[in-house]
Design a protein around this motif. Structure first.
Motif, PDB file in Angstrom:
ATOM      1  N   LYS A  84     -33.094  27.818  10.732  1.00  0.00           N
ATOM      2  CA  LYS A  84     -32.147  28.172  11.936  1.00  0.00           C
ATOM      3  C   LYS A  84     -33.049  27.901  13.203  1.00  0.00           C
ATOM      4  N   ASN A  85     -34.325  27.968  13.038  1.00  0.00           N
ATOM      5  CA  ASN A  85     -35.376  27.774  14.100  1.00  0.00           C
ATOM      6  C   ASN A  85     -35.598  26.421  14.341  1.00  0.00           C
ATOM      7  N   SER A  86     -34.914  25.838  15.409  1.00  0.00           N
ATOM      8  CA  SER A  86     -34.783  24.202  15.474  1.00  0.00           C
ATOM      9  C   SER A  86     -36.050  23.906  16.348  1.00  0.00           C
ATOM     10  N   SER A  87     -37.112  24.714  16.554  1.00  0.00           N
ATOM     11  CA  SER A  87     -38.213  24.375  17.496  1.00  0.00           C
ATOM     12  C   SER A  87     -39.556  24.541  16.501  1.00  0.00           C
ATOM     13  N   VAL A  88     -39.544  24.845  15.389  1.00  0.00           N
ATOM     14  CA  VAL A  88     -40.572  25.463  14.666  1.00  0.00           C
ATOM     15  C   VAL A  88     -40.288  24.797  13.169  1.00  0.00           C
ATOM     16  N   GLY A  89     -41.232  24.313  12.623  1.00  0.00           N
ATOM     17  CA  GLY A  89     -41.282  24.056  10.998  1.00  0.00           C
ATOM     18  C   GLY A  89     -39.956  23.454  10.544  1.00  0.00           C
ATOM     19  N   TYR A  90     -39.897  23.747   9.340  1.00  0.00           N
ATOM     20  CA  TYR A  90     -38.549  23.429   8.565  1.00  0.00           C
ATOM     21  C   TYR A  90     -37.247  23.654   9.408  1.00  0.00           C
ATOM     22  N   GLY A  91     -36.604  22.411   9.603  1.00  0.00           N
ATOM     23  CA  GLY A  91     -35.492  22.589  10.617  1.00  0.00           C
ATOM     24  C   GLY A  91     -35.812  22.127  12.044  1.00  0.00           C
ATOM     25  N   GLY A  92     -36.875  22.091  12.277  1.00  0.00           N
ATOM     26  CA  GLY A  92     -37.238  21.595  13.560  1.00  0.00           C
ATOM     27  C   GLY A  92     -36.459  20.327  13.870  1.00  0.00           C
ATOM     28  N   LEU A  93     -36.163  20.279  15.223  1.00  0.00           N
ATOM     29  CA  LEU A  93     -35.599  18.915  15.758  1.00  0.00           C
ATOM     30  C   LEU A  93     -36.481  17.819  15.672  1.00  0.00           C
ATOM     31  N   PRO A  94     -36.181  16.512  15.361  1.00  0.00           N
ATOM     32  CA  PRO A  94     -36.958  15.568  15.326  1.00  0.00           C
ATOM     33  C   PRO A  94     -37.415  14.900  16.622  1.00  0.00           C
ATOM     34  N   ASP A  95     -38.318  13.894  16.311  1.00  0.00           N
ATOM     35  CA  ASP A  95     -38.425  13.080  17.569  1.00  0.00           C
ATOM     36  C   ASP A  95     -37.250  11.978  17.723  1.00  0.00           C
ATOM     37  N   GLU A  97     -37.398   8.957  16.830  1.00  0.00           N
ATOM     38  CA  GLU A  97     -37.156   8.133  15.623  1.00  0.00           C
ATOM     39  C   GLU A  97     -36.668   8.933  14.490  1.00  0.00           C
ATOM     40  N   GLY A  98     -36.080  10.180  14.689  1.00  0.00           N
ATOM     41  CA  GLY A  98     -35.614  11.182  13.689  1.00  0.00           C
ATOM     42  C   GLY A  98     -36.559  11.616  12.469  1.00  0.00           C
ATOM     43  N   ILE A  99     -37.814  11.703  13.113  1.00  0.00           N
ATOM     44  CA  ILE A  99     -38.917  12.301  12.261  1.00  0.00           C
ATOM     45  C   ILE A  99     -39.650  13.603  12.800  1.00  0.00           C
ATOM     46  N   VAL A 100     -39.319  14.731  12.014  1.00  0.00           N
ATOM     47  CA  VAL A 100     -40.067  15.818  12.264  1.00  0.00           C
ATOM     48  C   VAL A 100     -41.518  16.003  12.134  1.00  0.00           C
ATOM     49  N   THR A 101     -42.232  16.126  13.282  1.00  0.00           N
ATOM     50  CA  THR A 101     -43.704  16.394  13.470  1.00  0.00           C
ATOM     51  C   THR A 101     -44.054  17.602  13.974  1.00  0.00           C
ATOM     52  N   LEU A 102     -44.963  18.147  13.420  1.00  0.00           N
ATOM     53  CA  LEU A 102     -45.455  19.659  13.712  1.00  0.00           C
ATOM     54  C   LEU A 102     -47.152  19.521  14.330  1.00  0.00           C
ATOM     55  N   ASP A 103     -47.109  20.471  15.090  1.00  0.00           N
ATOM     56  CA  ASP A 103     -48.440  20.774  15.903  1.00  0.00           C
ATOM     57  C   ASP A 103     -48.526  22.489  15.687  1.00  0.00           C
ATOM     58  N   ALA A 104     -49.750  22.920  15.084  1.00  0.00           N
ATOM     59  CA  ALA A 104     -49.997  24.119  14.979  1.00  0.00           C
ATOM     60  C   ALA A 104     -51.708  24.302  15.312  1.00  0.00           C
ATOM     61  N   CYS A 105     -52.207  25.596  15.852  1.00  0.00           N
ATOM     62  CA  CYS A 105     -53.437  26.054  15.847  1.00  0.00           C
ATOM     63  C   CYS A 105     -53.569  27.503  15.485  1.00  0.00           C
ATOM     64  N   ILE A 106     -54.816  28.096  15.071  1.00  0.00           N
ATOM     65  CA  ILE A 106     -54.958  29.354  14.698  1.00  0.00           C
ATOM     66  C   ILE A 106     -56.515  29.572  15.282  1.00  0.00           C
ATOM     67  N   MET A 107     -56.779  30.958  15.600  1.00  0.00           N
ATOM     68  CA  MET A 107     -57.989  31.230  16.261  1.00  0.00           C
ATOM     69  C   MET A 107     -58.302  32.638  15.843  1.00  0.00           C
TER      70      MET A 107
END
Length: 328
Positions: A84-95, A97-107
């Motif tokens: 249900k979260n369309s801006s993160v991970g699974y279920g994120g809205l695609p680019d 081209e219809g492809i979901v691509t993810l970015d993340a970092c941790i520190m």
């Protein structure tokens, strides 16, 4: 300090950093360099947007004596796996081209950092970022290489495009108008900061980025100093909103440096937003928000427009807060 005086002060010349010194530009030079120690012992967790389940999970880790790093990862995982979260991970809205691509970092509190960009087919991007930090000599991996690395580390490939997100994308294609909607398409991130019982900090960001972005676009979220930065002797900051504007001002690093030189988290967040808008005085069509905390356990948040909120879990209370904003 009243807001008018604070905004006037931020009109002084920009932050200048010199190799070997972190020398601040005129307007801040009168402030002593802070020598923070871990005065506050957690637990405390704060995250962008209305994410009570994520902060509850992070708090659960912290309350059991877990590290801030574990808390941030597990908290962000909650949003990554929520369709249900369309801006993160699974279920994120695609680019576009219809492809979901993810970015993340941790520190972590030692300044170690891991990041993935343009990652596809893996739900828990922030966990892959942690593996990059802990299991490789690198700090950032991209695209197919990052995906192959994730699979080698035991992550399973998953189709991230849900039926709901696919339907939204197909409706968007009718007009193909790229005009991000403030606080909806362009908030694009969960950023989370935590302090554990030992007074150590950790932070993370995870996102599927702008909806219907150009294929290959990467925002601020996975970039150290922009979407996230921390110094265990000072504090931490993370950003949300239109990543291009955060990238151009290295916003999270700016906030931590301002806190190092005496600003409170609130003052530092306000100055970071003002720094962006000084360059964009005629634009009102995008949102940027920051949250920050210092080693005293003080927090701050500020955004360009209203509608931004943050979740904070402290002293057994999990609450959502709507901070002040610039554009009234």
């Amino acid at each position: 300090m009243n807001r008018r005086k604070f905004i006037r002060n931020t009109a002084l010349s920009g932050l200048g950093l010199t190799v070997g010194g972190s020398v601040l530009a005129k307007g801040l030079e009168e402030l002593p360099v802070s020598t923070h120690s871990s005065e506050f012992k957690g637990p405390l967790v704060i995250a962008t947007w209305n994410v009570p389940n994520a902060t509850a999970k992070a708090w659960e880790v912290l309350e059991k004596g877990g590290s801030a790093l574990d808390a941030v990862e597990k908290g962000c995982n909650v949003e990554e796996e929520d369709p249900k979260n369309s801006s993160v991970g699974y279920g994120g809205l695609p680019d576009r081209e219809g492809i979901v691509t993810l970015d993340a970092c941790i520190m972590d509190h030692n300044g170690n950092y891991g990041s993935v960009v343009f990652l596809q087919n893996i739900v828990h991007a922030i966990s892959v970022a942690r593996k990059v930090m802990e299991e490789t000599p690198h700090v950032l991996m991209a695209g197919k290489g990052a995906e192959d690395f994730a699979v080698a580390q035991g992550f399973k490939r998953t189709n991230l495009l849900t039926e709901s997100s696919k339907k939204a994308w197909e409706e968007w294609k009718v007009t193909s108008e790229y005009k991000p909607i403030i606080n909806i398409e362009n908030h694009d991130t969960i950023g989370m900061l935590a302090i554990d019982k030992d007074g150590n900090l950790a932070g993370g960001c995870t996102t599927s980025g702008l909806a219907y972005k150009m294929h290959g676009r990467v925002g601020d979220s996975p970039i150290i100093g922009s979407g996230l930065f921390l110094d265990n002797e000072v504090g931490a900051a993370t950003a949300t909103g239109l990543g291009e504007e955060v990238l151009k001002t290295v916003g999270s690093f700016l906030i931590v440096e301002l806190m190092r030189h005496g600003r409170t988290p609130q003052q530092a967040c306000e100055e970071a937003v003002n720094r962006i808008m000084k360059k964009q005085i005629h634009r009102k069509d995008f949102q940027v928000g920051f949250i920050a905390l210092n080693t005293k356990g003080e927090v701050g948040a500020y955004s360009v427009h209203g509608g931004f909120s943050y979740q904070i879990y402290q002293n057994g209370e999990n609450k959502n807060v709507s901070p002040d904003f610039l554009s009234k």
